[in-house]
Design a protein around this motif. Structure first.
Motif, PDB file in Angstrom:
ATOM      1  N   UNK A 139       0.843  -1.191   0.000  1.00 39.69           N
ATOM      2  CA  UNK A 139       0.000   0.000   0.000  1.00 39.69           C
ATOM      3  C   UNK A 139       0.879   1.241   0.000  1.00 39.69           C
ATOM      4  N   UNK A 140       0.445   2.283  -0.724  1.00 37.98           N
ATOM      5  CA  UNK A 140       1.223   3.502  -0.819  1.00 37.98           C
ATOM      6  C   UNK A 140       0.703   4.605   0.076  1.00 37.98           C
ATOM      7  N   UNK A 141       1.328   5.778  -0.085  1.00 35.65           N
ATOM      8  CA  UNK A 141       0.981   6.947   0.718  1.00 35.65           C
ATOM      9  C   UNK A 141      -0.127   7.738   0.015  1.00 35.65           C
ATOM     10  N   UNK A 142      -1.094   8.222   0.792  1.00 37.22           N
ATOM     11  CA  UNK A 142      -2.155   9.048   0.217  1.00 37.22           C
ATOM     12  C   UNK A 142      -3.514   8.396   0.321  1.00 37.22           C
ATOM     13  N   UNK A 143      -4.472   8.946  -0.408  1.00 41.89           N
ATOM     14  CA  UNK A 143      -5.837   8.410  -0.374  1.00 41.89           C
ATOM     15  C   UNK A 143      -5.899   7.038  -1.018  1.00 41.89           C
ATOM     16  N   UNK A 144      -6.699   6.168  -0.438  1.00 38.05           N
ATOM     17  CA  UNK A 144      -6.862   4.807  -0.937  1.00 38.05           C
ATOM     18  C   UNK A 144      -8.232   4.285  -0.505  1.00 38.05           C
ATOM     19  N   UNK A 145      -8.561   3.115  -0.988  1.00 39.34           N
ATOM     20  CA  UNK A 145      -9.775   2.433  -0.538  1.00 39.34           C
ATOM     21  C   UNK A 145      -9.471   1.726   0.774  1.00 39.34           C
ATOM     22  N   UNK A 146     -10.174   2.106   1.835  1.00 38.64           N
ATOM     23  CA  UNK A 146      -9.893   1.526   3.147  1.00 38.64           C
ATOM     24  C   UNK A 146     -10.167   0.023   3.130  1.00 38.64           C
ATOM     25  N   UNK A 147      -9.231  -0.808   3.638  1.00 40.92           N
ATOM     26  CA  UNK A 147      -9.411  -2.264   3.567  1.00 40.92           C
ATOM     27  C   UNK A 147     -10.540  -2.785   4.448  1.00 40.92           C
ATOM     28  N   UNK A 148     -11.021  -1.975   5.378  1.00 37.53           N
ATOM     29  CA  UNK A 148     -12.096  -2.429   6.260  1.00 37.53           C
ATOM     30  C   UNK A 148     -13.464  -1.864   5.844  1.00 37.53           C
ATOM     31  N   UNK A 149     -13.529  -0.554   5.625  1.00 40.04           N
ATOM     32  CA  UNK A 149     -14.816   0.076   5.295  1.00 40.04           C
ATOM     33  C   UNK A 149     -15.090   0.114   3.796  1.00 40.04           C
ATOM     34  N   UNK A 150     -14.038   0.044   2.989  1.00 36.86           N
ATOM     35  CA  UNK A 150     -14.206   0.132   1.552  1.00 36.86           C
ATOM     36  C   UNK A 150     -14.318   1.546   1.037  1.00 36.86           C
ATOM     37  N   UNK A 151     -14.458   2.538   1.934  1.00 35.48           N
ATOM     38  CA  UNK A 151     -14.557   3.929   1.522  1.00 35.48           C
ATOM     39  C   UNK A 151     -13.199   4.573   1.344  1.00 35.48           C
ATOM     40  N   UNK A 152     -13.176   5.802   0.819  1.00 35.04           N
ATOM     41  CA  UNK A 152     -11.938   6.525   0.619  1.00 35.04           C
ATOM     42  C   UNK A 152     -11.392   6.986   1.960  1.00 35.04           C
ATOM     43  N   UNK A 153     -10.085   6.785   2.162  1.00 34.97           N
ATOM     44  CA  UNK A 153      -9.437   7.179   3.419  1.00 34.97           C
ATOM     45  C   UNK A 153      -7.980   7.518   3.141  1.00 34.97           C
ATOM     46  N   UNK A 154      -7.397   8.328   3.996  1.00 38.54           N
ATOM     47  CA  UNK A 154      -6.005   8.741   3.834  1.00 38.54           C
ATOM     48  C   UNK A 154      -5.092   7.746   4.535  1.00 38.54           C
ATOM     49  N   UNK A 155      -4.050   7.320   3.827  1.00 37.26           N
ATOM     50  CA  UNK A 155      -3.049   6.408   4.383  1.00 37.26           C
ATOM     51  C   UNK A 155      -1.757   7.186   4.590  1.00 37.26           C
ATOM     52  N   UNK A 156      -1.283   7.242   5.813  1.00 36.37           N
ATOM     53  CA  UNK A 156      -0.193   8.156   6.190  1.00 36.37           C
ATOM     54  C   UNK A 156       1.205   7.570   6.045  1.00 36.37           C
ATOM     55  N   UNK A 157       1.340   6.418   5.414  1.00 36.07           N
ATOM     56  CA  UNK A 157       2.671   5.834   5.271  1.00 36.07           C
ATOM     57  C   UNK A 157       2.738   4.845   4.122  1.00 36.07           C
ATOM     58  N   UNK A 158       3.763   3.997   4.160  1.00 42.38           N
ATOM     59  CA  UNK A 158       3.921   2.905   3.199  1.00 42.38           C
ATOM     60  C   UNK A 158       3.766   1.587   3.940  1.00 42.38           C
ATOM     61  N   UNK A 159       3.094   0.629   3.301  1.00 38.00           N
ATOM     62  CA  UNK A 159       2.956  -0.710   3.872  1.00 38.00           C
ATOM     63  C   UNK A 159       3.846  -1.679   3.099  1.00 38.00           C
TER      64      UNK A 159
ATOM     65  N   UNK B 158       2.481  -7.120   8.127  1.00 39.72           N
ATOM     66  CA  UNK B 158       3.148  -6.120   7.284  1.00 39.72           C
ATOM     67  C   UNK B 158       3.750  -5.049   8.190  1.00 39.72           C
ATOM     68  N   UNK B 159       4.673  -4.264   7.617  1.00 40.41           N
ATOM     69  CA  UNK B 159       5.252  -3.120   8.311  1.00 40.41           C
ATOM     70  C   UNK B 159       4.621  -1.848   7.774  1.00 40.41           C
ATOM     71  N   UNK B 160       4.082  -1.042   8.666  1.00 42.30           N
ATOM     72  CA  UNK B 160       3.601   0.292   8.303  1.00 42.30           C
ATOM     73  C   UNK B 160       4.701   1.275   8.676  1.00 42.30           C
ATOM     74  N   UNK B 161       5.213   2.003   7.664  1.00 40.43           N
ATOM     75  CA  UNK B 161       6.355   2.894   7.847  1.00 40.43           C
ATOM     76  C   UNK B 161       5.937   4.331   7.553  1.00 40.43           C
ATOM     77  N   UNK B 162       6.191   5.224   8.516  1.00 33.93           N
ATOM     78  CA  UNK B 162       5.850   6.629   8.352  1.00 33.93           C
ATOM     79  C   UNK B 162       7.067   7.513   8.577  1.00 33.93           C
ATOM     80  N   UNK B 163       7.058   8.681   7.926  1.00 33.15           N
ATOM     81  CA  UNK B 163       8.002   9.763   8.200  1.00 33.15           C
ATOM     82  C   UNK B 163       7.157  10.966   8.595  1.00 33.15           C
TER      83      UNK B 163
END
Length: 384
Positions: free
Chosen positions: A260-280, A355-360
């Motif tokens: 998974x990348x940084x930025x808006x994505x489809x949330x894996x739980x709700x299926x709606x648009x959500x912001x992802x704050x790091x890299x998976x 997985x590892x969630x990595x943030x800066x």
């Protein structure tokens, strides 16, 4: 080749079946591309961890070149001494030529002593000296050339000395140019990330009253050149050390993939648009997690949504966050370097699998880690 008959099937039907068979990616091709991607990521992580050993291996080439160059100088000294030991009264100005040759030899020895120190310093920083050629059979033979009068060829020996003086000068220039170029590249990369690099000033403080010169104690131009090269190496060392202060190194190695990348994505739980704050980075549970840069562990514990978390605060003020961990390998207040093991991959918190969630992070703001890791790749290639 035997052609089988197709009973009850039209040409159009055969074309449709053929088209259906061509759709999609062949499984073997897919898994092959996936394996290449994993191997490339593994090699990149290994290169980050063992870059210092690679630099030591490369720096050994400098020692071999210097040893060969010293052998050439020793041969020239023997030849000059042999020329001095013979009588050249019949040669007219031969003694003057020998005096000039002896002076050139002294300058060459001075240059070589300085270059030896500079080459050693450059080798420690992964810079290979250029311009110092090893002795070969033809050049060695030319040192003992006999001219038409039956005397050893002083001109040939003087030419060999002059050539080596040019080589040492070129070697110093190449070291300075390489160090300056790499310094500029490091500063440019880190400045693009908003990281300031503090470098020592290239100008030394000087002053005092203006007095008339006394005697002939002038500073050799070679010494001035060597001081300029050393200043370039000192600045490069400071720039290179600043690389480890920045969180630009891959926090995981081995078999993994970015899931998974940084930025808006489809949330894996709700299926709606959500912001992802790091890299998976998807990897097996228990895979070692490394610090992305030098710093101090500032948090070890649990955070809502993140599960088990380790945070490292770097000298730049940036914070790296490693989340969804299955275990800790570091404690709060621990000083860590680039590549220090700090945790293990897991699936704690709001996670669908290991997985590892990595943030800066810069304060409360999350920054795209991919920009930092891409800069790290370019700097690794520069130093390699």
């Amino acid at each position: 080749m035997r052609v089988q008959a197709s009973f009850g099937r039209s040409d159009a039907g055969r074309k449709e079946v053929g088209t259906q068979r061509r759709q999609g990616v062949h499984p073997a091709l897919f898994y092959g591309m996936f394996a290449v991607l994993l191997a490339g990521n593994g090699l990149l992580g290994t290169a980050f961890l063992f870059s210092s050993d690679i630099q030591k291996l490369l720096s050994g080439q400098n020692d071999m070149v210097i040893e060969a160059y010293e052998d050439r100088i020793a041969q020239l000294r023997v030849e000059v001494d042999r020329l001095h030991s013979r009588s050249y009264a019949q040669a007219g100005d031969m003694n003057l030529q020998l005096q000039e040759l002896a002076q050139q030899q002294e300058v060459l020895l001075e240059q070589h002593q300085l270059v030896r120190v500079l080459v050693d310093k450059a080798g420690e920083l992964g810079i290979e000296a250029a311009g110092l050629a090893a002795a070969d059979g033809e050049e060695t033979a030319s040192l003992a050339t006999i001219n038409a009068t039956g005397n050893p060829d002083v001109d040939a020996t003087a030419a060999a000395v002059a050539q080596m003086m040019g080589e040492t000068q070129f070697a110093m220039s190449s070291i300075a140019e390489t160090a300056t170029s790499r310094t500029d590249s490091i500063v440019s990369e880190l400045s693009g990330l908003g990281i300031r690099v503090d470098l020592p000033s290239s100008q030394d403080g000087m002053g005092g009253p203006l007095l008339a010169a006394v005697g002939e104690g002038e500073i050799s131009p070679t010494i001035d050149d060597a001081n300029a090269v050393m200043a370039a190496l000192v600045r490069y060392r400071a720039a290179r050390d600043s690389i480890d202060m920045a969180p630009i190194h891959m926090p995981i190695s081995g078999n993994f993939r970015q899931s998974s990348g940084f930025g808006n994505r489809s949330d894996p739980f709700s299926g709606g648009r959500a912001f992802h704050s790091g890299l998976d980075f998807a990897a097996s549970k228990g895979t070692t997690v490394f610090s992305a840069g030098k710093g101090v562990v500032s948090f070890v514990g649990s955070k809502p949504g993140y599960g088990n978390v380790v945070e490292v605060t770097h000298a730049t003020g940036l914070v790296t966050r490693y989340a969804h961990l299955s275990g800790f390998l570091s404690g709060e207040g621990q000083a860590v370097n680039t590549g220090t093991p700090i945790a293990k991959v897991g699936s704690t918190g709001r996670s669908t699998g290991p997985h590892l969630h990595f943030e800066v992070r810069d304060g409360d703001n999350a920054i795209n880690p991919k920009v930092f890791l891409e800069a790290g790749k370019r700097l690794l290639a520069l130093l390699g």
